[in-house]
Design a protein around this motif. Structure first.
Motif, PDB file in Angstrom:
ATOM      1  N   VAL A 270      49.451  46.325  41.115  1.00 31.67           N
ATOM      2  CA  VAL A 270      48.628  45.123  41.247  1.00 31.67           C
ATOM      3  C   VAL A 270      47.490  45.447  42.207  1.00 31.67           C
ATOM      4  O   VAL A 270      47.719  45.846  43.352  1.00 31.67           O
ATOM      5  CB  VAL A 270      49.447  43.932  41.781  1.00 31.67           C
ATOM      6  CG1 VAL A 270      48.577  42.681  41.846  1.00 31.67           C
ATOM      7  CG2 VAL A 270      50.664  43.678  40.897  1.00 31.67           C
TER       8      VAL A 270
ATOM      9  N   ASN B 114      43.554  44.616  44.021  1.00 31.16           N
ATOM     10  CA  ASN B 114      42.627  43.595  44.506  1.00 31.16           C
ATOM     11  C   ASN B 114      43.335  42.271  44.811  1.00 31.16           C
ATOM     12  O   ASN B 114      42.992  41.217  44.287  1.00 31.16           O
ATOM     13  CB  ASN B 114      41.507  43.371  43.473  1.00 31.16           C
ATOM     14  CG  ASN B 114      40.326  42.630  44.073  1.00 31.16           C
ATOM     15  OD1 ASN B 114      40.025  42.795  45.241  1.00 31.16           O
ATOM     16  ND2 ASN B 114      39.673  41.808  43.272  1.00 31.16           N
ATOM     17  N   VAL B 115      44.368  42.352  45.659  1.00 30.80           N
ATOM     18  CA  VAL B 115      45.114  41.154  46.045  1.00 30.80           C
ATOM     19  C   VAL B 115      45.102  41.009  47.567  1.00 30.80           C
ATOM     20  O   VAL B 115      44.964  41.996  48.304  1.00 30.80           O
ATOM     21  CB  VAL B 115      46.583  41.205  45.561  1.00 30.80           C
ATOM     22  CG1 VAL B 115      46.648  41.137  44.052  1.00 30.80           C
ATOM     23  CG2 VAL B 115      47.297  42.446  46.079  1.00 30.80           C
TER      24      VAL B 115
ATOM     25  N   GLU C 262      47.320  39.938  57.375  1.00 37.58           N
ATOM     26  CA  GLU C 262      46.720  39.785  56.051  1.00 37.58           C
ATOM     27  C   GLU C 262      45.636  40.836  55.821  1.00 37.58           C
ATOM     28  O   GLU C 262      44.826  41.103  56.704  1.00 37.58           O
ATOM     29  CB  GLU C 262      46.099  38.391  55.914  1.00 37.58           C
ATOM     30  CG  GLU C 262      47.093  37.255  56.017  1.00 37.58           C
ATOM     31  CD  GLU C 262      46.423  35.900  55.859  1.00 37.58           C
ATOM     32  OE1 GLU C 262      45.194  35.869  55.610  1.00 37.58           O
ATOM     33  OE2 GLU C 262      47.113  34.882  55.986  1.00 37.58           O
TER      34      GLU C 262
ATOM     35  N   THR D 103      46.017  47.167  47.359  1.00 33.46           N
ATOM     36  CA  THR D 103      46.706  47.451  46.104  1.00 33.46           C
ATOM     37  C   THR D 103      48.175  47.683  46.419  1.00 33.46           C
ATOM     38  O   THR D 103      48.511  48.325  47.412  1.00 33.46           O
ATOM     39  CB  THR D 103      46.114  48.714  45.445  1.00 33.46           C
ATOM     40  OG1 THR D 103      44.737  48.466  45.132  1.00 33.46           O
ATOM     41  CG2 THR D 103      46.863  49.072  44.171  1.00 33.46           C
TER      42      THR D 103
ATOM     43  N   ASN E 192      36.755  40.497  48.492  1.00 35.25           N
ATOM     44  CA  ASN E 192      37.185  39.451  47.564  1.00 35.25           C
ATOM     45  C   ASN E 192      38.530  39.812  46.945  1.00 35.25           C
ATOM     46  O   ASN E 192      38.853  40.992  46.778  1.00 35.25           O
ATOM     47  CB  ASN E 192      36.151  39.261  46.451  1.00 35.25           C
ATOM     48  CG  ASN E 192      34.808  38.795  46.986  1.00 35.25           C
ATOM     49  OD1 ASN E 192      34.751  37.931  47.857  1.00 35.25           O
ATOM     50  ND2 ASN E 192      33.730  39.387  46.478  1.00 35.25           N
ATOM     51  N   TYR E 193      39.301  38.804  46.589  1.00 32.33           N
ATOM     52  CA  TYR E 193      40.595  39.047  45.952  1.00 32.33           C
ATOM     53  C   TYR E 193      40.851  37.964  44.909  1.00 32.33           C
ATOM     54  O   TYR E 193      40.268  36.881  44.940  1.00 32.33           O
ATOM     55  CB  TYR E 193      41.721  39.057  46.990  1.00 32.33           C
ATOM     56  CG  TYR E 193      41.830  37.792  47.811  1.00 32.33           C
ATOM     57  CD1 TYR E 193      42.617  36.724  47.378  1.00 32.33           C
ATOM     58  CD2 TYR E 193      41.148  37.661  49.021  1.00 32.33           C
ATOM     59  CE1 TYR E 193      42.713  35.561  48.123  1.00 32.33           C
ATOM     60  CE2 TYR E 193      41.243  36.498  49.771  1.00 32.33           C
ATOM     61  CZ  TYR E 193      42.030  35.455  49.316  1.00 32.33           C
ATOM     62  OH  TYR E 193      42.130  34.303  50.049  1.00 32.33           O
ATOM     63  N   GLU E 194      41.743  38.277  43.968  1.00 32.04           N
ATOM     64  CA  GLU E 194      42.040  37.354  42.873  1.00 32.04           C
ATOM     65  C   GLU E 194      43.375  36.639  43.068  1.00 32.04           C
ATOM     66  O   GLU E 194      43.554  35.509  42.621  1.00 32.04           O
ATOM     67  CB  GLU E 194      42.059  38.109  41.545  1.00 32.04           C
ATOM     68  CG  GLU E 194      40.705  38.727  41.178  1.00 32.04           C
ATOM     69  CD  GLU E 194      40.770  39.513  39.889  1.00 32.04           C
ATOM     70  OE1 GLU E 194      41.830  39.477  39.227  1.00 32.04           O
ATOM     71  OE2 GLU E 194      39.772  40.169  39.545  1.00 32.04           O
ATOM     72  N   HIS E 195      44.331  37.315  43.705  1.00 33.15           N
ATOM     73  CA  HIS E 195      45.672  36.743  43.860  1.00 33.15           C
ATOM     74  C   HIS E 195      46.182  36.998  45.275  1.00 33.15           C
ATOM     75  O   HIS E 195      45.593  37.774  46.033  1.00 33.15           O
ATOM     76  CB  HIS E 195      46.641  37.351  42.837  1.00 33.15           C
ATOM     77  CG  HIS E 195      46.210  37.162  41.414  1.00 33.15           C
ATOM     78  ND1 HIS E 195      46.276  35.949  40.773  1.00 33.15           N
ATOM     79  CD2 HIS E 195      45.687  38.044  40.515  1.00 33.15           C
ATOM     80  CE1 HIS E 195      45.821  36.075  39.541  1.00 33.15           C
ATOM     81  NE2 HIS E 195      45.457  37.336  39.354  1.00 33.15           N
ATOM     82  N   ILE E 196      47.283  36.344  45.598  1.00 36.84           N
ATOM     83  CA  ILE E 196      47.939  36.518  46.896  1.00 36.84           C
ATOM     84  C   ILE E 196      49.365  37.002  46.661  1.00 36.84           C
ATOM     85  O   ILE E 196      50.083  36.456  45.819  1.00 36.84           O
ATOM     86  CB  ILE E 196      47.976  35.199  47.698  1.00 36.84           C
ATOM     87  CG1 ILE E 196      46.553  34.685  47.946  1.00 36.84           C
ATOM     88  CG2 ILE E 196      48.718  35.390  49.023  1.00 36.84           C
ATOM     89  CD1 ILE E 196      46.511  33.308  48.580  1.00 36.84           C
ATOM     90  N   ILE E 197      49.765  38.031  47.387  1.00 42.30           N
ATOM     91  CA  ILE E 197      51.158  38.491  47.363  1.00 42.30           C
ATOM     92  C   ILE E 197      51.724  38.320  48.772  1.00 42.30           C
ATOM     93  O   ILE E 197      51.129  38.770  49.752  1.00 42.30           O
ATOM     94  CB  ILE E 197      51.271  39.956  46.916  1.00 42.30           C
ATOM     95  CG1 ILE E 197      50.962  40.068  45.417  1.00 42.30           C
ATOM     96  CG2 ILE E 197      52.668  40.502  47.202  1.00 42.30           C
ATOM     97  CD1 ILE E 197      51.121  41.461  44.858  1.00 42.30           C
TER      98      ILE E 197
END
Length: 227
Positions: free
Chosen positions: A3, A5-6, A15, A19, A36-41
């Motif tokens: 995964v 870009n999170v 934080e 990857t 920039n990021y698309e999702h949060i883990i």
């Protein structure tokens, strides 16, 4: 699985964007210079105190209801939770059909009437000296935690018997003094239920359990709605 870009929420390093490669375990994490990021883990949540969800009530839930309970919690990012009871006749505990992979949080009846909150005062009682007295109502292996008011004379005996049976004690719904809360803390019982709700308040002459929670290194459970 890779995964990219999170935003990674790391309990140790904070934080950062990066990857992560994982399957059942995490293989590798790489930090990125991207902004920039698309999702949060992030680590899944643990909910030690929940009475119900979407019309499901711990006290009346069927085995099928508990399966739905788990599904609803998973959708909120909660991987483990403790279905929580309310103060009731102890006989009522026999009816709870909790799955073996979960454990109950028994909230009441071992609380104080003065700080009962929404609990039914008619069923409030002092704790027995030995938690094994509850075995006539439900297996001790099905209990993960019990909320207890520490001002009862039987508190320490009861709490120590819980510890011997791998049941955690949480102080709550209590009008205890600062000294009584400190005594519980010094004996190893260092968790407070929904701080500062239903606790003896902070006062300049008597700091109460609220003051103990602020001054001593208790683990504080809070109701975080809206935060």
């Amino acid at each position: 699985m890779l995964v990219e870009n999170v935003l990674i929420v790391d309990p140790v390093d904070g934080e950062y964007i990066g990857t992560i490669e994982f399957e059942d375990v995490i293989f590798e994490i790489k930090k990125s210079k991207k902004s920039n990021y698309e999702h949060i883990i992030m680590p899944a949540f643990v909910d030690p105190h929940i009475h119900g969800i979407k019309g499901i009530d711990t006290m009346m839930a069927s085995q099928k209801d508990f399966e739905r309970f788990k599904e609803y919690e998973a959708l909120e990012g909660v991987w483990y939770f403790q279905p929580t009871t309310v103060t009731c006749p102890l006989d009522e505990l026999r009816k709870i059909k909790i799955p073996s992979e979960l454990k109950l949080h028994i909230e009441g009846p071992f609380i104080t009437p003065k700080r009962k909150g929404a609990h039914n005062e008619s069923y409030i009682q002092s704790p027995p000296k030995d938690v094994r007295e509850l075995e006539q109502y439900l297996p001790l292996s099905s209990i993960g935690m019990i909320t207890v008011a520490p001002e009862y004379d039987s508190f320490l005996d009861f709490a120590e018997s819980c510890e011997l049976n791998n049941i955690r004690i949480s102080i709550g719904h209590t009008d205890a003094t600062f000294a009584q809360a400190k005594k519980a803390f010094e004996n190893g019982f260092r968790r407070i239920t929904h701080f500062p709700n239903a606790l003896s308040p902070l006062h300049h002459r008597e700091l109460g359990v609220t003051g103990a929670g602020l001054l001593l290194d208790f683990t504080l459970e809070i109701i975080a709605d809206g935060i």
